[in-house]
Design a protein around this motif. Sequence first.
Motif, PDB file in Angstrom:
ATOM      1  N   LEU A  72      13.223 -15.211  -0.406  1.00 36.45           N
ATOM      2  CA  LEU A  72      12.844 -16.607  -0.196  1.00 36.45           C
ATOM      3  C   LEU A  72      11.567 -16.726   0.636  1.00 36.45           C
ATOM      4  O   LEU A  72      10.680 -17.527   0.328  1.00 36.45           O
ATOM      5  CB  LEU A  72      13.989 -17.361   0.487  1.00 36.45           C
ATOM      6  N   VAL A  73      11.491 -15.918   1.688  1.00 35.27           N
ATOM      7  CA  VAL A  73      10.306 -15.948   2.547  1.00 35.27           C
ATOM      8  C   VAL A  73       9.051 -15.601   1.746  1.00 35.27           C
ATOM      9  O   VAL A  73       8.029 -16.295   1.809  1.00 35.27           O
ATOM     10  CB  VAL A  73      10.468 -14.983   3.732  1.00 35.27           C
ATOM     11  N   LEU A  74       9.131 -14.527   0.971  1.00 37.87           N
ATOM     12  CA  LEU A  74       7.982 -14.110   0.177  1.00 37.87           C
ATOM     13  C   LEU A  74       7.618 -15.157  -0.881  1.00 37.87           C
ATOM     14  O   LEU A  74       6.434 -15.429  -1.123  1.00 37.87           O
ATOM     15  CB  LEU A  74       8.277 -12.763  -0.499  1.00 37.87           C
ATOM     16  N   ALA A  75       8.629 -15.749  -1.498  1.00 37.99           N
ATOM     17  CA  ALA A  75       8.379 -16.766  -2.523  1.00 37.99           C
ATOM     18  C   ALA A  75       7.707 -17.994  -1.921  1.00 37.99           C
ATOM     19  O   ALA A  75       6.737 -18.538  -2.489  1.00 37.99           O
ATOM     20  CB  ALA A  75       9.688 -17.155  -3.200  1.00 37.99           C
ATOM     21  N   VAL A  76       8.207 -18.448  -0.774  1.00 40.92           N
ATOM     22  CA  VAL A  76       7.638 -19.632  -0.133  1.00 40.92           C
ATOM     23  C   VAL A  76       6.200 -19.378   0.297  1.00 40.92           C
ATOM     24  O   VAL A  76       5.310 -20.212   0.079  1.00 40.92           O
ATOM     25  CB  VAL A  76       8.500 -20.048   1.079  1.00 40.92           C
ATOM     26  N   ILE A  77       5.956 -18.233   0.921  1.00 43.97           N
ATOM     27  CA  ILE A  77       4.598 -17.902   1.339  1.00 43.97           C
ATOM     28  C   ILE A  77       3.668 -17.841   0.132  1.00 43.97           C
ATOM     29  O   ILE A  77       2.525 -18.323   0.176  1.00 43.97           O
ATOM     30  CB  ILE A  77       4.574 -16.564   2.105  1.00 43.97           C
ATOM     31  N   GLY A  78       4.162 -17.272  -0.971  1.00 44.65           N
ATOM     32  CA  GLY A  78       3.352 -17.196  -2.191  1.00 44.65           C
ATOM     33  C   GLY A  78       2.992 -18.564  -2.721  1.00 44.65           C
ATOM     34  O   GLY A  78       1.828 -18.828  -3.080  1.00 44.65           O
ATOM     35  N   VAL A  79       3.964 -19.478  -2.784  1.00 45.82           N
ATOM     36  CA  VAL A  79       3.711 -20.831  -3.285  1.00 45.82           C
ATOM     37  C   VAL A  79       2.749 -21.574  -2.366  1.00 45.82           C
ATOM     38  O   VAL A  79       1.834 -22.282  -2.821  1.00 45.82           O
ATOM     39  CB  VAL A  79       5.034 -21.611  -3.423  1.00 45.82           C
ATOM     40  N   GLU A  80       2.939 -21.424  -1.057  1.00 43.55           N
ATOM     41  CA  GLU A  80       2.059 -22.096  -0.105  1.00 43.55           C
ATOM     42  C   GLU A  80       0.614 -21.618  -0.256  1.00 43.55           C
ATOM     43  O   GLU A  80      -0.328 -22.424  -0.256  1.00 43.55           O
ATOM     44  CB  GLU A  80       2.554 -21.849   1.324  1.00 43.55           C
ATOM     45  N   LEU A  81       0.435 -20.309  -0.374  1.00 45.38           N
ATOM     46  CA  LEU A  81      -0.916 -19.770  -0.529  1.00 45.38           C
ATOM     47  C   LEU A  81      -1.557 -20.241  -1.828  1.00 45.38           C
ATOM     48  O   LEU A  81      -2.753 -20.551  -1.864  1.00 45.38           O
ATOM     49  CB  LEU A  81      -0.875 -18.239  -0.470  1.00 45.38           C
ATOM     50  N   LEU A  82      -0.761 -20.312  -2.900  1.00 44.01           N
ATOM     51  CA  LEU A  82      -1.305 -20.790  -4.174  1.00 44.01           C
ATOM     52  C   LEU A  82      -1.780 -22.231  -4.065  1.00 44.01           C
ATOM     53  O   LEU A  82      -2.818 -22.612  -4.620  1.00 44.01           O
ATOM     54  CB  LEU A  82      -0.247 -20.670  -5.275  1.00 44.01           C
ATOM     55  N   TYR A  83      -1.025 -23.071  -3.324  1.00 40.64           N
ATOM     56  CA  TYR A  83      -1.403 -24.477  -3.191  1.00 40.64           C
ATOM     57  C   TYR A  83      -2.651 -24.641  -2.321  1.00 40.64           C
ATOM     58  O   TYR A  83      -3.603 -25.337  -2.695  1.00 40.64           O
ATOM     59  CB  TYR A  83      -0.255 -25.293  -2.599  1.00 40.64           C
ATOM     60  N   PHE A  84      -2.654 -23.998  -1.169  1.00 39.54           N
ATOM     61  CA  PHE A  84      -3.756 -24.205  -0.228  1.00 39.54           C
ATOM     62  C   PHE A  84      -5.026 -23.427  -0.590  1.00 39.54           C
ATOM     63  O   PHE A  84      -6.100 -23.752  -0.113  1.00 39.54           O
ATOM     64  CB  PHE A  84      -3.303 -23.859   1.190  1.00 39.54           C
ATOM     65  N   GLU A  85      -4.876 -22.409  -1.413  1.00 37.08           N
ATOM     66  CA  GLU A  85      -6.047 -21.658  -1.861  1.00 37.08           C
ATOM     67  C   GLU A  85      -6.339 -21.922  -3.337  1.00 37.08           C
ATOM     68  O   GLU A  85      -6.991 -21.121  -4.009  1.00 37.08           O
ATOM     69  CB  GLU A  85      -5.822 -20.154  -1.638  1.00 37.08           C
ATOM     70  N   ARG A  86      -5.870 -23.068  -3.837  1.00 41.09           N
ATOM     71  CA  ARG A  86      -5.980 -23.364  -5.267  1.00 41.09           C
ATOM     72  C   ARG A  86      -7.432 -23.525  -5.717  1.00 41.09           C
ATOM     73  O   ARG A  86      -7.792 -23.114  -6.822  1.00 41.09           O
ATOM     74  CB  ARG A  86      -5.178 -24.620  -5.616  1.00 41.09           C
ATOM     75  N   ASP A  87      -8.271 -24.111  -4.875  1.00 42.31           N
ATOM     76  CA  ASP A  87      -9.666 -24.308  -5.272  1.00 42.31           C
ATOM     77  C   ASP A  87     -10.407 -22.989  -5.466  1.00 42.31           C
ATOM     78  O   ASP A  87     -11.071 -22.789  -6.498  1.00 42.31           O
ATOM     79  CB  ASP A  87     -10.380 -25.186  -4.242  1.00 42.31           C
ATOM     80  N   PRO A  88     -10.332 -22.043  -4.505  1.00 46.26           N
ATOM     81  CA  PRO A  88     -10.980 -20.739  -4.742  1.00 46.26           C
ATOM     82  C   PRO A  88     -10.410 -19.999  -5.940  1.00 46.26           C
ATOM     83  O   PRO A  88     -11.141 -19.344  -6.695  1.00 46.26           O
ATOM     84  CB  PRO A  88     -10.717 -19.980  -3.432  1.00 46.26           C
ATOM     85  N   ILE A  89      -9.069 -20.120  -6.128  1.00 45.62           N
ATOM     86  CA  ILE A  89      -8.438 -19.428  -7.259  1.00 45.62           C
ATOM     87  C   ILE A  89      -8.929 -20.017  -8.579  1.00 45.62           C
ATOM     88  O   ILE A  89      -9.271 -19.284  -9.527  1.00 45.62           O
ATOM     89  CB  ILE A  89      -6.905 -19.531  -7.159  1.00 45.62           C
ATOM     90  N   LEU A  90      -8.991 -21.365  -8.672  1.00 48.26           N
ATOM     91  CA  LEU A  90      -9.472 -22.012  -9.890  1.00 48.26           C
ATOM     92  C   LEU A  90     -10.936 -21.660 -10.154  1.00 48.26           C
ATOM     93  O   LEU A  90     -11.350 -21.486 -11.310  1.00 48.26           O
ATOM     94  CB  LEU A  90      -9.305 -23.530  -9.776  1.00 48.26           C
ATOM     95  N   ALA A  91     -11.719 -21.555  -9.061  1.00 46.73           N
ATOM     96  CA  ALA A  91     -13.132 -21.193  -9.224  1.00 46.73           C
ATOM     97  C   ALA A  91     -13.278 -19.788  -9.791  1.00 46.73           C
ATOM     98  O   ALA A  91     -14.117 -19.536 -10.679  1.00 46.73           O
ATOM     99  CB  ALA A  91     -13.845 -21.306  -7.881  1.00 46.73           C
ATOM    100  N   GLU A  92     -12.453 -18.866  -9.307  1.00 50.07           N
ATOM    101  CA  GLU A  92     -12.504 -17.493  -9.811  1.00 50.07           C
ATOM    102  C   GLU A  92     -12.070 -17.421 -11.267  1.00 50.07           C
ATOM    103  O   GLU A  92     -12.655 -16.682 -12.068  1.00 50.07           O
ATOM    104  CB  GLU A  92     -11.615 -16.601  -8.942  1.00 50.07           C
TER     105      GLU A  92
END
Length: 436
Positions: free
Chosen positions: A408-428
Motif C-alpha cells: 500500500l505504501v509503495l502504491a500510494v507513493i507511486g500514485v502521488e508521484l505520478l500526479y505531482f510529476e505529471r507535467d514532466p512525465i507528459l513532456a517526456e
Amino acid sequence: MSEKIGLTESVSLAVGGMVGGGIFAVLGVVAATAGTLAWLAFVASGAIAVCAGYSFIRLNSLIDVQAGPITYVARCTGNTTLAGMTGWTFIIGYVGTMSLYAYAFGGYFVELIGVQSVPGLGLPLRPAVTLAAVAVFVGLNVLGARASGQTEDILVGLKVVILLVFGVGGLYYGYTTGKLTTGTSNLGIGPLIAGAIAFVAFEGWELLAFDQDSIRDPEETVRKAIYISIGFATFLYVIVAVVTTNLVSASVIQQHAETSLAIAARPFLGSAGFLLISVAALFSTGSALNATLFSAARLSKKLVSNDFLPCELTSEGDEPIRPLLVLGGLTAGLSVLGSLNAISSFASLAFITLFGAMSYLAFRQRGDALATIAVPAVGTLGAVATVVALTYHLATTEPHVFGTVVVLVLAVIGVELLYFERDPILAEIQELEEAV
C-alpha cells in the motif's frame, strides 16, 4: 459568525475523532501487550501527542492563523510537491480510519440487536448498516458545519457519560474488592511496544488544524481545544485501561480483545454492561466518523484550490459538497469490502509519520525558549521510536498485514508521484512521440 463552531464543539470534534478509534479499536490490543501497565502506555503516548500538539500550535502561530499542516510543509521546506504529498497522505489516512469506524459501527449495531441478515432478503445486515451510517453522516455534513458540530456535541456527550460511568464504577468496584493494582511490578518491553500501538488512539485532535475556517477565533480556540482534548482523552484512556486490565484476565483479553470492555463491565454492571458498552461503541464510532468526515472534506477543498487534487472536485459555495460525496463513496466502498486491518495499520503509520514531521518542522523553527527546543525534539524522537516499534510489531506478529502495508505504501507513493510529476512525465512522452 453564527454558523461557526466554538470551543465546546471544537473539543467535541477532537475528542470524537480520538476516542472513537482509541477505546474500542486499540485498548484490547494494548492491554493484551502490556497487561496491567496498559495505562502507562496511554500516558506515554499522550505525552508524545501533547508534544505534537504543541508543534502544531507553534507552527500555526508562526506561519498563519488559518494555514494548516499543508501550508506548514510548503513554507518551511519550500517544496510544494512535498506539501501536496503530505495532503494526500492525510486524506488517505482519513479514508482508512473512516472506513474502520463505519465498519465497527455496523458490527456493533448487528451485535446489539442480535440480527445478522436483512429481514426478508437474507443479505448480510452489517454492510447495509455501514452504508446507512456513512450516508447519514455525509448528509449531516452537507447541511453545514453547524449541523455537524451540534450532532458531534450530542454523540460525544452521550459516549463520554457512558465511559465515565464504566470507568468510575469499575474503579470503585475494583477498589472495594481489592482487585486494583498499578502493575508497576511488571515493567519490561511490553509497555514500550504497547505505547507504540496506543499512539493510534490519539489520532483525531489534528482535525482542528483543517477546520479553522469554520471555527470562531481560531487561534485561541484551536490552542485550547487541542490541549483540552488530548488531556481529557488521556484521562479517559487511563481509567478505562485500569478497569479493564484489572477486572479481566490477560488470557480473556487476548482471546476477546475487541469486546474486552464489555466483559470488564459484567462484574459490576451485570448483563446491562454489555448493552451499555455496545451503545457507547455506537456513539464512539459514529462521532469519530462524523468528526473525521467533517475535517477531511474541508482539507480536500483546500487541496483542490491549491491544485493538489483534481479540479473536478471543486464545489460551489462554502460547503465542500463534491469532496464530501467522494470521501463518503470511498469510505463506503472500503468498509463494505471486508477486513480493514491492513488499511488501518497503514493509516496508523501514516499519521505517526505526519505527527513526527510536524514536530520536526517546529524544531527547525525553534526559538530561544527551552520549550521551543525540547518539546518538538521529544515529539520527533517519540514519533521515530513509535514508527520503529509499530513496524517491528507488524513484521513479527502479523507478517501478512506487514506485507500488505508495504504494498500500500509503495502504491500510494507511486500514485502521488505520478500526479505531482505529471507535467514532466507528459513532456517526456510527447518528446518520445515526436522522436518516433
